[in-house]
Design an enzyme around this catalytic site. Structure first.
Site, PDB file in Angstrom:
ATOM      1  N   CYS A 161     -15.920  13.453  -0.534  1.00  0.00           N
ATOM      2  CA  CYS A 161     -16.294  13.363  -1.417  1.00  0.00           C
ATOM      3  C   CYS A 161     -16.579  14.097  -2.125  1.00  0.00           C
ATOM      4  O   CYS A 161     -17.333  14.926  -3.433  1.00  0.00           O
ATOM      5  CB  CYS A 161     -18.033  13.289  -0.833  1.00  0.00           C
ATOM      6  SG  CYS A 161     -18.777  14.166   0.305  1.00  0.00           S
ATOM      7  N   HIS A 189     -22.643  19.782 -31.314  1.00  0.00           N
ATOM      8  CA  HIS A 189     -23.055  18.660 -30.539  1.00  0.00           C
ATOM      9  C   HIS A 189     -21.763  17.628 -30.807  1.00  0.00           C
ATOM     10  O   HIS A 189     -21.809  16.864 -30.086  1.00  0.00           O
ATOM     11  CB  HIS A 189     -23.886  18.089 -31.133  1.00  0.00           C
ATOM     12  CG  HIS A 189     -24.973  18.858 -30.041  1.00  0.00           C
ATOM     13  ND1 HIS A 189     -26.428  19.103 -30.350  1.00  0.00           N
ATOM     14  CD2 HIS A 189     -25.079  19.398 -28.485  1.00  0.00           C
ATOM     15  CE1 HIS A 189     -27.251  19.510 -29.382  1.00  0.00           C
ATOM     16  NE2 HIS A 189     -26.249  19.765 -28.179  1.00  0.00           N
TER      17      HIS A 189
HETATM   18  C1  PEP Z   1     -19.973  19.014  -1.575  1.00  0.00           C
HETATM   19  O1  PEP Z   1     -20.087  20.309  -1.662  1.00  0.00           O
HETATM   20  O2  PEP Z   1     -18.657  18.627  -2.032  1.00  0.00           O
HETATM   21  C2  PEP Z   1     -20.928  17.669  -2.114  1.00  0.00           C
HETATM   22  C3  PEP Z   1     -19.898  16.394  -1.890  1.00  0.00           C
HETATM   23  O3  PEP Z   1     -22.518  17.477  -1.612  1.00  0.00           O
HETATM   24  P1  PEP Z   1     -22.603  18.774  -3.395  1.00  0.00           P
HETATM   25  O4  PEP Z   1     -21.939  18.944  -4.492  1.00  0.00           O
HETATM   26  O5  PEP Z   1     -24.039  17.227  -4.586  1.00  0.00           O
HETATM   27  O6  PEP Z   1     -23.628  19.286  -3.081  1.00  0.00           O
END
Ligand code: PEP
Ligand code: MG
Length: 840
Positions: free
Chosen positions: A766, A464
């Protein structure tokens, strides 16, 4: 009832060794003499082979092969520990004849040992033979004070009446579920503490079995001492009226912890194992294991580490119990104070310490010692040390390192009992702290005092303390050996944790080189930070918006500080997981508004609940699914039981500011239309921006259709990669091959970017690919103009984009589409897009 009758019988244990049978009190070790690991006898061996004392299964055999625990058919567990402190031999002189999980018959050889070697190296040859689960069985007779041959009668044990009842009841109603432990570091302190805390909310008897050993889930300490590792199959069992709910909640929690540990992994630099020998490779240089990467120049500061004073004499059981209760309460308050501030990793660790402090097994060991005449301090120390010994005997360094956490608590409670404060260090600037070992609470104190780096003679890369140092950004080396402690206080040192070297009193040239490297790193970081607030763009001026992925309200403000131009993905699962009822509309609206305010007018993209699959809800346990990743998750779960979704949409509609809604796991237009209808019902006449995650192959292939009705598209490359490559994103063995830079995924990204552009809609990425400095320029080359990344990656990402032009990104992206593997794409990106901040 046949079972109960069989279990009620007395079990005869035969001597595993030839030698002299002695009372356990003669063992020169308080852990055994004090019965902390159980009652039994000790054999002073003349033979060199340890035999099975009865029929059973090998429940544990640590890598150091110095001890065996056998689980008899009636459930009794018998530990045979050859010699004392023999774990330190690391297996030298021992040879195992069986493996964990193996069934053996009475008299079968379990292991052999070199008696001469042990006589010279071990503290004592006395071999305790003890009944570990004394809470369920009792010893009815024992042989001591005479010579025994291997196979002679030694002990007789029988189950307690309560055990028989419990077993009969549990057999009748227990629910069991087998699962593979997908925790990257095994069942270590933090998951154990979280499971134990979660189990408190249920009435059922709950246990977790790994191999042939079982632990009460309410005891984090018992869970940890199972030593269950990554990929091991374990069984969750529950018996009682709320057994099904408890099982579902514990499974959900295990999955959640696995997901969060995996998500956290890239953020903390991977510790690099260094070669262990030779320790001194150049004059004045000591090697160690990288606990946290980085470079520091400074002065060596030996950490003064006064021991708390422990009162040995007892003032009577009542007074000592009260003193222990008070000290535990005082430390609990201190830990709670620490857990409310500081960084998430420190908070997590302190939360685990809080759970240990209330652990029923530790408390009952301490209480038993007090009842036996020990003072509160001695009792607490013995309780902790017995658990530490059990952890260390597992032979797995990762579990041995978790012993630090218990020793840390031991120290804090002993200070509280002594009425003194644990010392607060004062450090000169540039202090590189030198210590035999550091405990998590000590490191938190050093952080406050401005430590530049630290080195420890012992410890390891996964303790840790190492994890904390990584989170703090403090370079650190561990396992440097005794030579470290000879470094004089005040000596000039260069701590190059990346290379695993501490240079003491370096010559001028070495010093200047290190200064140059440090200055260059600082300048790069500073330049990245200084320009992080500028809008993302390429060197030719092409705009590439860089947004942040957020998973909690508190992350929004710091993300803006890192240069986030808004939030491209606000994962709202944190509001729903690990609770017994769903969040109310008001609660959600308050959380969303707080994020909007922290973003100060920048766009906020709120994704509706993406539960199911790897994120089950404790308050709505889902029926078993053979393929949860292909089951009721994301929007499909939302649309089947729309009350939750409705409440969430209503809360989002209350946010003041530039907010937009993002839908997870969309397949086709029917999904978008269903949500649009709900929105129209909730807010007739109002049009809030509605986007879709493109994370299924269906959505990618139908991107042109989706782009006609959705306001924006956002590529979730994590799931898209899993579904395109047909590789479970939670599968530990498939992880290395699960790379979003696979040409099959990139071709779909290209298709989605094109479809979005043709419809005049923005396409964002994303998924994790957006935070990857090698991948981001390729995504831009494929037509993506918006990236939503982990906040910590934003300054580096913007700097990298600024050093590249669109033509280079496009040319590399075109070439990547024709390659045949993700490795080739990575190699191409390294070669063609190497520029500022390019990773090697
Ligand atoms: C993804 O699937 O790329 C995404 C951004 O969603 P999560 O990682 O939250 O499933
Ligand atoms: Mg996803």
């Amino acid at each position: 009832m046949k079972l109960a009758r069989a279990q009620a019988e007395v079990l005869k244990l035969h001597s595993p060794l030839a030698g002299w049978a002695a009372p356990l009190d003669e063992a020169p070790d308080p852990v055994f003499a004090g019965r902390m690991l159980g009652d039994g006898v000790a054999v002073d061996p003349t033979g060199q082979t340890l035999h099975a004392p009865c029929d059973g299964v090998v429940a544990s055999l640590p890598a150091s092969r110095h001890a065996v625990t056998l689980r008899a058919d009636n459930g009794a567990e018998i530990l045979m520990h050859v010699g004392l402190e023999t774990v330190a031999l690391g297996g030298e002189g021992f040879e195992a004849h069986v493996a964990e999980g193996q069934r053996v018959r009475r008299g079968d050889p379990l292991l052999s040992f070199d008696l001469d070697l042990l006589a010279g190296r071990a503290r004592s040859l006395l071999t305790p033979v003890v009944l570990v689960n004394g809470e369920s069985f009792e010893i009815v007779s024992r042989v001591t004070g005479r010579e025994v041959a291997a196979g002679d009668a030694l002990l007789e044990i029988r189950p307690l009446a309560a055990t028989l009842q419990r077993v009969a009841h549990a057999e009748a109603v227990a629910l069991r579920e087998e699962l593979v432990l997908d925790l990257p570091h095994g069942l270590h302190a933090r998951p154990a503490a979280r499971l134990a805390a979660r189990a408190q909310g249920f009435r059922a008897e709950l246990s977790l079995t790994a191999g042939a050993r079982a632990a009460d889930i309410r005891s984090a300490v018992a869970l940890m001492t199972l030593g269950a590792g990554h990929g091991q199959t374990v069984t969750l069992s529950a018996a009682g009226d709320d057994a099904a709910d408890a099982l579902a909640a514990l499974k959900a929690l295990l999955r959640e912890i696995a997901a969060s540990e995996r998500a956290a992994a890239p953020a903390t630099a991977k510790p690099v194992e260094q070669p262990t020998a030779p320790r001194v490779e150049e004059p004045g240089a000591l090697r160690g294991v990288t606990a946290a990467p980085g470079l520091a120049i400074g002065v060596a500061v030996r950490l003064a580490d006064p021991e708390p004073v422990v009162t040995e004499a007892s003032r009577g059981a009542e007074a000592e119990s009260a003193a222990l209760r008070e000290a535990l309460a005082k430390v609990a308050v201190q830990l709670a104070g620490g857990a409310r501030s500081g960084h998430a990793t420190g908070q997590d660790i302190l939360a685990a310490h809080q759970a240990f402090l209330a652990d029923p097994e530790l408390r009952s060991r301490a209480d038993a010692a007090i009842a036996g005449g020990a003072s509160a301090g001695v009792a607490w120390r013995e309780a902790v040390r017995a658990t530490v010994a059990a952890l260390r005997s597992l032979g797995d360094p990762r579990f041995a390192e978790r012993a630090d956490d218990l020793l840390d608590l031991e120290r804090q409670v002993l200070f509280a009992l002594s009425g003194e404060e644990a010392p607060r260090p004062q450090l000169p600037s540039g202090a590189v702290v030198i210590a035999d070992e550091l405990l998590p609470s000590q490191l938190l104190g050093l952080e406050a005092a401005g430590v530049a780096g630290f080195c420890t003679a012992r410890g390891g890369a996964t303790s840790h303390v190492a994890i904390l140092a990584q989170a703090m950004g403090v370079p650190a080396l561990a396992a440097m050996g005794e030579g470290l402690l000879k470094i004089p206080d005040g000596a000039a040192v260069i701590l190059d944790a990346d290379a695993g070297v501490l240079r003491v009193a370096p010559d001028r040239a070495t010093f200047e080189r290190a200064q140059g490297a440090l200055a260059a790193r600082a300048a790069t970081r500073e330049a990245e930070r200084a320009s992080a607030a500028e809008p993302g763009r390429l060197s030719d001026g092409t705009a590439v918006e860089v947004l942040a992925n957020l998973g909690a309200v508190a992350e929004a403000g710091p993300a803006v500080g890192q240069g986030a131009e808004g939030c491209g993905l606000f994962r709202t699962e944190f509001l729903y997981l690990e609770r017994q009822s769903p969040p109310t509309e008001d609660e959600q609206a308050t959380a969303y508004q707080a994020v909007a305010e922290a973003l100060e007018g920048r766009p906020l993209t709120i994704r509706t609940l993406d539960a199911g699959g790897d994120k089950p809800l404790a308050f709505a346990p889902a029926p078993h699914e053979a393929n949860p990743a292909l089951g009721l998750r994301g929007l499909r779960a939302g649309l089947r039981a729309p009350a939750l979704l409705r409440t969430q949409l209503a809360a989002i509609l209350r946010v003041e500011g530039p907010v937009r809604i993002l839908l997870p796991m969309v397949n086709d237009l029917a999904d978008v239309r269903a949500v649009r209808r709900l929105l129209d019902e909730l807010a007739p006449g109002r049009r809030v921006e509605l986007g879709v995650m493109v994370e299924t192959p269906a959505a990618a292939l139908l991107a042109d259709q989706l782009a006609r009705e959705a306001d924006f598209l956002s590529l979730g490359t994590n799931d898209l990669t899993q579904y395109v490559l047909a590789m479970d994103r939670e599968h530990p063995e498939l992880a290395p091959g699960l790379d979003g830079l696979h040409p099959a995924v990139l071709r779909l990204v290209a298709r989605v970017a094109e479809a979005a552009a043709a419809a005049g809609r923005p396409a964002c990425v994303c998924g994790g690919l957006a935070s990857d400095p090698l991948a981001a320029p390729l995504l831009v080359g494929l037509g993506v103009r918006s990236l939503s990344a982990a906040p910590a990656a934003i300054p580096g990402l913007k700097a990298r984009l600024k050093a590249l032009d669109l033509a280079a990104c496009q040319a590399a992206a075109r070439a990547a589409l024709d390659l045949t593997s993700a490795e080739d794409v990575r190699a191409l990106a390294r070669e063609r897009l190497a520029g500022h901040g390019a990773p090697s």
